[in-house]
Write an enzyme that holds these catalytic residues in place. Structure first.
Site, PDB file in Angstrom:
ATOM      1  N   ASN A  31      -7.105  51.092  37.699  1.00 19.64           N
ATOM      2  CA  ASN A  31      -7.401  50.722  39.083  1.00 19.64           C
ATOM      3  C   ASN A  31      -6.271  51.041  40.051  1.00 19.64           C
ATOM      4  OD1 ASN A  31      -9.983  49.739  38.565  1.00 19.64           O
ATOM      5  ND2 ASN A  31      -9.247  47.665  38.103  1.00 19.64           N
ATOM      6  N   GLY A  81     -19.073  42.248  36.501  1.00 17.98           N
ATOM      7  CA  GLY A  81     -20.052  41.840  37.484  1.00 17.98           C
ATOM      8  C   GLY A  81     -19.524  41.977  38.899  1.00 17.98           C
ATOM      9  N   HIS A 133     -16.016  50.027  40.175  1.00 17.67           N
ATOM     10  CA  HIS A 133     -15.005  49.474  39.272  1.00 17.67           C
ATOM     11  C   HIS A 133     -15.111  47.953  39.191  1.00 17.67           C
ATOM     12  CE1 HIS A 133     -11.879  52.828  38.502  1.00 17.67           C
ATOM     13  NE2 HIS A 133     -13.026  53.391  38.856  1.00 17.67           N
ATOM     14  N   SER A 174     -13.630  40.292  41.724  1.00 14.79           N
ATOM     15  CA  SER A 174     -12.464  39.993  40.883  1.00 14.79           C
ATOM     16  C   SER A 174     -11.412  41.091  41.014  1.00 14.79           C
ATOM     17  CB  SER A 174     -12.885  39.827  39.422  1.00 14.79           C
ATOM     18  OG  SER A 174     -13.646  40.935  38.974  1.00 14.79           O
ATOM     19  N   ARG A 196     -16.156  53.722  45.048  1.00 18.08           N
ATOM     20  CA  ARG A 196     -15.460  53.672  43.755  1.00 18.08           C
ATOM     21  C   ARG A 196     -14.973  52.250  43.464  1.00 18.08           C
ATOM     22  NH1 ARG A 196      -9.886  55.863  42.131  1.00 18.08           N
ATOM     23  NH2 ARG A 196     -10.038  56.076  39.866  1.00 18.08           N
ATOM     24  N   HIS A 246     -20.154  60.937  42.586  1.00 19.98           N
ATOM     25  CA  HIS A 246     -19.061  61.917  42.610  1.00 19.98           C
ATOM     26  C   HIS A 246     -19.313  63.031  43.620  1.00 19.98           C
ATOM     27  CE1 HIS A 246     -17.598  60.867  38.253  1.00 19.98           C
ATOM     28  NE2 HIS A 246     -17.328  59.930  39.133  1.00 19.98           N
TER      29      HIS A 246
END
Length: 329
Positions: A91, A68, A62, A72, A58, A191
């Protein structure tokens, strides 16, 4: 003689590691134990905390789909950068164990080969290893990404699909980034492992409408069980349910079988199973796990190189949670 010197300089610039194209052997000479260090740490963590695979997968999604695959998302907010991606509302529910394993791998690599391996490469490699470890398909991970020089929470909301969106809106989130509907469905198959917090689907099991407490498209027995599990979710936001009740820790095609039977937690799961653009793909994956695995592997390879930074567009961070250079006070 001067020509030879200039030619050698040209070669060193053109083919320097910082600007080289991604390839699976990127660290073969500069950090030969890269793969071993990642896999050993991943095995130890997953064995101790079985939810690690879903958490890292996950986190990977994200990070990559936002701006990209550039790590980050790993950057912490500071006085210099008060609104980093990591602190975006969407997040905040990311797994602490996912961040922890990336940190451990980075620390081990800094001891073995200081300043060589990027955090974004660690995330990509660890994700692949964990998917494979819990039963999913193997796929190649090309290496040589640089870590971002920017982390902004505003980009998160603009990029991530939300469970209460229409299928048109969800599809647009992917197609605008050049992913096909089939690739979108394949990636959603992630999932099949992990869990979802109750607040993400509470609207389906509590006060759904004037005529029904529960979303009628949800399997009645599942709805009843979810109402019990999530009855105190407003007081305890950490309450959650497994995405796949049948095999929550195994990467397989059960997710697709589940949503065709009304056993998906999210509204987006239901839409995926009925929309004419996605239903045939869901049905195919439900019947043939091999096809799903093939498509998932290809889609993950594509996602893993989406929006990558190379050369001077990025850096190899010394610490994954902060940029190497901070502005002077």
């Amino acid at each position: 003689m001067a020509f030879c010197v200039l030619f050698l300089i040209f070669l060193s610039i053109t083919f320097s590691p910082s600007s080289a194209k991604l390839n699976i052997d990127y660290y073969k000479t500069t950090c030969p134990d890269f793969g071993k260090i990642v896999s050993e740490n991943v095995f130890t963590k997953q064995s101790a905390v079985p939810a690690t695979a879903a958490g890292v997968l996950r986190l990977f999604f994200h990070d990559c789909i936002t701006d990209g695959c550039d790590a980050s998302l790993l950057v912490s907010s500071t006085a210099y950068n008060p609104h980093a991606e990591r602190d975006a509302d969407l997040n905040l529910s990311l797994s602490g164990d996912a961040f922890d394993i990336i940190l451990k791998i980075k620390n081990a690599l800094e001891l073995a080969c200081p300043g060589i391996v990027s955090c974004s490469d660690i995330v990509a490699q660890a994700t692949r290893d964990l998917v494979k470890m819990v039963g999913g398909p193997f796929y190649q991970v090309r290496l040589g990404r640089k870590d971002s020089l920017v982390s902004n929470d505003l980009r998160v909301h603009a990029s991530l699909p939300l469970p209460n969106m229409t299928m048109d809106q969800i599809i647009e989130k992917f197609t605008i980034k050049n992913f096909t509907i089939r690739e979108m469905v394949a990636l959603t198959g992630a999932h099949t492992i992990g869990f979802t917090h109750c607040k993400e689907f509470s609207n389906r099991i509590f006060n759904f409408s004037k005529n029904s407490q529960v979303d009628p498209t949800l399997n009645p027995k599942l709805a009843e069980g979810l109402r019990q599990i999530c009855q105190n979710y407003s007081m305890d936001p950490s309450m959650a349910a497994f995405n796949d009740m049948r095999s929550p820790s195994k990467f397989d095609n059960a997710y697709f079988n589940n949503i065709l039977k009304g056993l998906g937690l999210l509204t987006s799961d239901y839409l995926l199973s009925v929309d004419p653009r996605t239903k045939p793909i869901v049905e195919q994956y439900a019947k043939d796990e091999k096809v799903f695995f093939q498509d998932f592997a290809k889609s993950m390879e594509k996602l893993s190189v989406f929006g990558i930074k190379t050369g001077r567009k990025g850096e190899v961070r010394n610490r994954c949670d902060q940029f190497n250079n901070l502005p002077a006070m």
